[in-house]
Design an enzyme around this catalytic site. Sequence first.
Site, PDB file in Angstrom:
ATOM      1  N   GLU A  25      -5.658  -8.939  63.304  1.00 15.70           N
ATOM      2  CA  GLU A  25      -4.444  -8.131  63.134  1.00 15.70           C
ATOM      3  C   GLU A  25      -3.737  -8.560  61.842  1.00 15.70           C
ATOM      4  O   GLU A  25      -3.629  -9.763  61.593  1.00 15.70           O
ATOM      5  CB  GLU A  25      -3.487  -8.312  64.304  1.00 15.70           C
ATOM      6  N   GLY A 161       1.735 -17.630  65.721  1.00 15.51           N
ATOM      7  CA  GLY A 161       1.942 -18.462  66.908  1.00 15.51           C
ATOM      8  C   GLY A 161       0.803 -18.232  67.895  1.00 15.51           C
ATOM      9  O   GLY A 161       0.246 -19.165  68.462  1.00 15.51           O
ATOM     10  N   ALA A 162       0.463 -16.963  68.078  1.00 14.01           N
ATOM     11  CA  ALA A 162      -0.609 -16.590  68.994  1.00 14.01           C
ATOM     12  C   ALA A 162      -1.023 -15.148  68.710  1.00 14.01           C
ATOM     13  O   ALA A 162      -0.271 -14.395  68.089  1.00 14.01           O
ATOM     14  CB  ALA A 162      -0.136 -16.723  70.434  1.00 14.01           C
ATOM     15  N   MET A 163      -2.223 -14.776  69.172  1.00 13.39           N
ATOM     16  CA  MET A 163      -2.736 -13.424  68.937  1.00 13.39           C
ATOM     17  C   MET A 163      -3.390 -12.885  70.203  1.00 13.39           C
ATOM     18  O   MET A 163      -4.228 -13.549  70.809  1.00 13.39           O
ATOM     19  CB  MET A 163      -3.731 -13.467  67.769  1.00 13.39           C
ATOM     20  N   GLU A 164      -3.005 -11.642  70.548  1.00 12.54           N
ATOM     21  CA  GLU A 164      -3.338 -11.073  71.863  1.00 12.54           C
ATOM     22  C   GLU A 164      -4.725 -10.447  71.981  1.00 12.54           C
ATOM     23  O   GLU A 164      -4.908  -9.556  72.830  1.00 12.54           O
ATOM     24  CB  GLU A 164      -2.292 -10.003  72.192  1.00 12.54           C
ATOM     25  N   ASN A 165      -5.732 -10.872  71.193  1.00 13.34           N
ATOM     26  CA  ASN A 165      -7.081 -10.282  71.308  1.00 13.34           C
ATOM     27  C   ASN A 165      -7.419 -10.046  72.777  1.00 13.34           C
ATOM     28  O   ASN A 165      -7.245 -10.940  73.608  1.00 13.34           O
ATOM     29  CB  ASN A 165      -8.128 -11.228  70.723  1.00 13.34           C
ATOM     30  N   HIS A 197       4.199 -13.399  76.518  1.00 12.77           N
ATOM     31  CA  HIS A 197       4.198 -12.392  75.453  1.00 12.77           C
ATOM     32  C   HIS A 197       2.790 -11.824  75.232  1.00 12.77           C
ATOM     33  O   HIS A 197       2.581 -10.613  75.268  1.00 12.77           O
ATOM     34  CB  HIS A 197       4.731 -13.051  74.171  1.00 12.77           C
ATOM     35  N   GLU A 198       1.825 -12.718  75.041  1.00 14.53           N
ATOM     36  CA  GLU A 198       0.468 -12.244  74.710  1.00 14.53           C
ATOM     37  C   GLU A 198      -0.187 -11.543  75.894  1.00 14.53           C
ATOM     38  O   GLU A 198      -0.940 -10.582  75.717  1.00 14.53           O
ATOM     39  CB  GLU A 198      -0.414 -13.397  74.205  1.00 14.53           C
ATOM     40  N   GLU A 220       5.671  -5.109  69.583  1.00 17.06           N
ATOM     41  CA  GLU A 220       6.205  -6.472  69.497  1.00 17.06           C
ATOM     42  C   GLU A 220       7.578  -6.594  70.168  1.00 17.06           C
ATOM     43  O   GLU A 220       7.869  -7.600  70.803  1.00 17.06           O
ATOM     44  CB  GLU A 220       6.262  -6.930  68.031  1.00 17.06           C
TER      45      GLU A 220
HETATM   46  N1  BES Z   1       0.442  -9.754  67.513  1.00 15.14           N
HETATM   47  C1  BES Z   1       1.169 -10.939  67.227  1.00 15.14           C
HETATM   48  C2  BES Z   1       0.446 -11.883  66.306  1.00 15.14           C
HETATM   49  C3  BES Z   1       0.514 -11.515  64.863  1.00 15.14           C
HETATM   50  C4  BES Z   1       1.653 -11.758  64.139  1.00 15.14           C
HETATM   51  C5  BES Z   1      -0.561 -10.957  64.208  1.00 15.14           C
HETATM   52  C6  BES Z   1       1.713 -11.428  62.799  1.00 15.14           C
HETATM   53  C7  BES Z   1      -0.511 -10.611  62.881  1.00 15.14           C
HETATM   54  C8  BES Z   1       0.637 -10.849  62.166  1.00 15.14           C
HETATM   55  C9  BES Z   1       1.475 -11.713  68.526  1.00 15.14           C
HETATM   56  O1  BES Z   1       1.531 -10.926  69.665  1.00 15.14           O
HETATM   57  C10 BES Z   1       2.831 -12.333  68.356  1.00 15.14           C
HETATM   58  O2  BES Z   1       3.791 -11.631  68.332  1.00 15.14           O
HETATM   59  N2  BES Z   1       2.880 -13.651  68.212  1.00 15.14           N
HETATM   60  C11 BES Z   1       4.119 -14.361  67.974  1.00 15.14           C
HETATM   61  C12 BES Z   1       4.487 -15.230  69.129  1.00 15.14           C
HETATM   62  C13 BES Z   1       5.383 -14.534  70.101  1.00 15.14           C
HETATM   63  C14 BES Z   1       5.684 -15.374  71.316  1.00 15.14           C
HETATM   64  C15 BES Z   1       6.686 -14.082  69.497  1.00 15.14           C
HETATM   65  C16 BES Z   1       3.919 -15.230  66.754  1.00 15.14           C
HETATM   66  O3  BES Z   1       2.780 -15.418  66.348  1.00 15.14           O
HETATM   67  O4  BES Z   1       4.905 -15.697  66.225  1.00 15.14           O
HETATM   68 ZN    ZN Z   2       3.255  -9.839  69.967  1.00 18.94          ZN
END
Ligand code: BES
Ligand code: ZN
Length: 546
Positions: A25, A161-165, A197-198, A220
């Site tokens: 992503e 922080g994390a990615m929802e694959n 979240h994920e 998001e």
């Molecule tokens: N889909 C995002 C990860 C992401 C962020 C991919 C930016 C590409 C670019 C994921 O679901 C997400 O929002 N992660 C957050 C953590 C969340 C608890 C707010 C993050 O990575 O900060």
């Molecule tokens: Zn997210």
Amino acid sequence: MKGFYRSKYTTASGEVRYAAVTQFEATDARRAFPCWDEPAIKATFDVILIVPKDRVALSNMNLIERKSYPDDKNLVEVKFARTPIMSTYLVAFVVGEYDFVETRSADGVLVRVYTPVGKAEQGKFALEVAAKTLPFYKDYFNVPYPLPKIDLIAIADFAAGAMENWGLVTYRETALLIDPKNSCSSSRQWVALVVGHELAHQWFGNLVTMEWWTHLWLNEGFASWIEYLCVDHCFPEYDIWTQFVSADYTRAQELDALDNSHPIEVSVGHPSEVDEIFDAISYSKGASVIRMLHDYIGDEDFRKGMNQYLTKFQEKNAATEDLWESLEQASGKPIAAVMSTWTKQMGFPLIYVESEEKEDSRILKLSQRKFCASGPHHGEESPQWMVPISICTSESPASAKLRFLMDKPEMTVVLEGVSPDQWVKLNPGTVGFYRTQYSPSMLESLLPGIRDLSLQPVDRLGLQNDLFSMARAGLISTVEVLKVMEAFVNEPNYTVWSDLSCNLGILATLLSHTDFHEEIQDFVRDVFSPIGQRLGWDPKQGEGKC
Ligand code: BES
Ligand code: ZN
């Protein structure tokens, strides 16, 4: 750390090794394999990996075949089950050395948390959260989790922080691992929120995906709201919603009051524009307006609308308007009209309110104007919002006595059955995305509610945050705000203190190197002394941990 990349880690014996991981992503699946790399062009994926035979190999789906690789006896070929129809940005694979802990959730999904070798114990907390969360979302959306398994894995080198694959959620180590002996409460809360979240994205984002990145905020913002609902369900003792107000709501208001903010919904084209909108407006303001919407609709109709949306668009794509339509059908309320005022224009209103007593009722006069951090823009016509307003009184500080939609610049409403000794407050729960400016007499009447703690913690937090922000914007006098601080003498709540302390800190910094430096230092000491004395320096038995 984009596409299919190399992540470096050190083994227990100090040897440097590499894992191979993915982060697609928003637009980096195209770096790993040729594809139509846009969210609305969905396909099924059959993943086959040829990997060293002593390594763990994972992908979105469960393993269906493992066979030796004829050209090299050190390699094996692993084949995964075909995925459901999905977007390219959610495809993932990981090859490396990991340990894991596993369980089966109440709804029958095999859940595993993969950790660095020797640290399986540190995956147990996230495993417990994930196993509680899957049935929670299944019940909330009334749609089952569609895959047979879900893996959560800690990656040594990870940008987000994390990615929802779908089925293989990747995390930064600090967002997944908890050392039962040494991790602090705030780390536990963070891990719970990130997992919540994920996993929410597995439905909202993965099963139903945004039509185009313009609707990223919905993905998001929604996940950033429901993660709190989920953590509140799993860990009511965290009092997590007060922390939402301090972390997301006030942050969103701070940024969105700037002249260079932007509307939640922005049209994007080039990938660099897509990257730009992963920001606090999409996440925190998005979450805040969805929280307001949920409160306006009510939980029952909100869930009905969510179920309709997720069922109607499953394995397909949807736009913001599609969600509004489902929620509108479920609730019979003008959702699209209300919400477009919040998502298509930047900023939010300041509601000015004054009250007049008349026998057993109060006549409240309300007016709205855009709140600007740099002070009011005189002479300019202010944008207008459709604001769901609720009002409470000291008789029942946590519930609304009156609810209505403010759809004009000015409105007069009558509250019946309010005796002269009662206070009246707007926005119980600090759910509406606006600031409130009370007339001096209304503000004065609220102070006993702060002092005797009958106002809810979120409302005490919201009230002082509004006052400091209005003072910074030059709308009210800082001295008047500091006088209100006296009412916080009995304040016991950590989250309220942390926000208040931040606001006082801004002021103290502003006054450092001025003639008022000593005085503000004295003042701050006075404000903090009672709570400092009550808590003492050393932890006490039975004291709250969060
Ligand atoms: N889909 C995002 C990860 C992401 C962020 C991919 C930016 C590409 C670019 C994921 O679901 C997400 O929002 N992660 C957050 C953590 C969340 C608890 C707010 C993050 O990575 O900060
Ligand atoms: Zn997210």
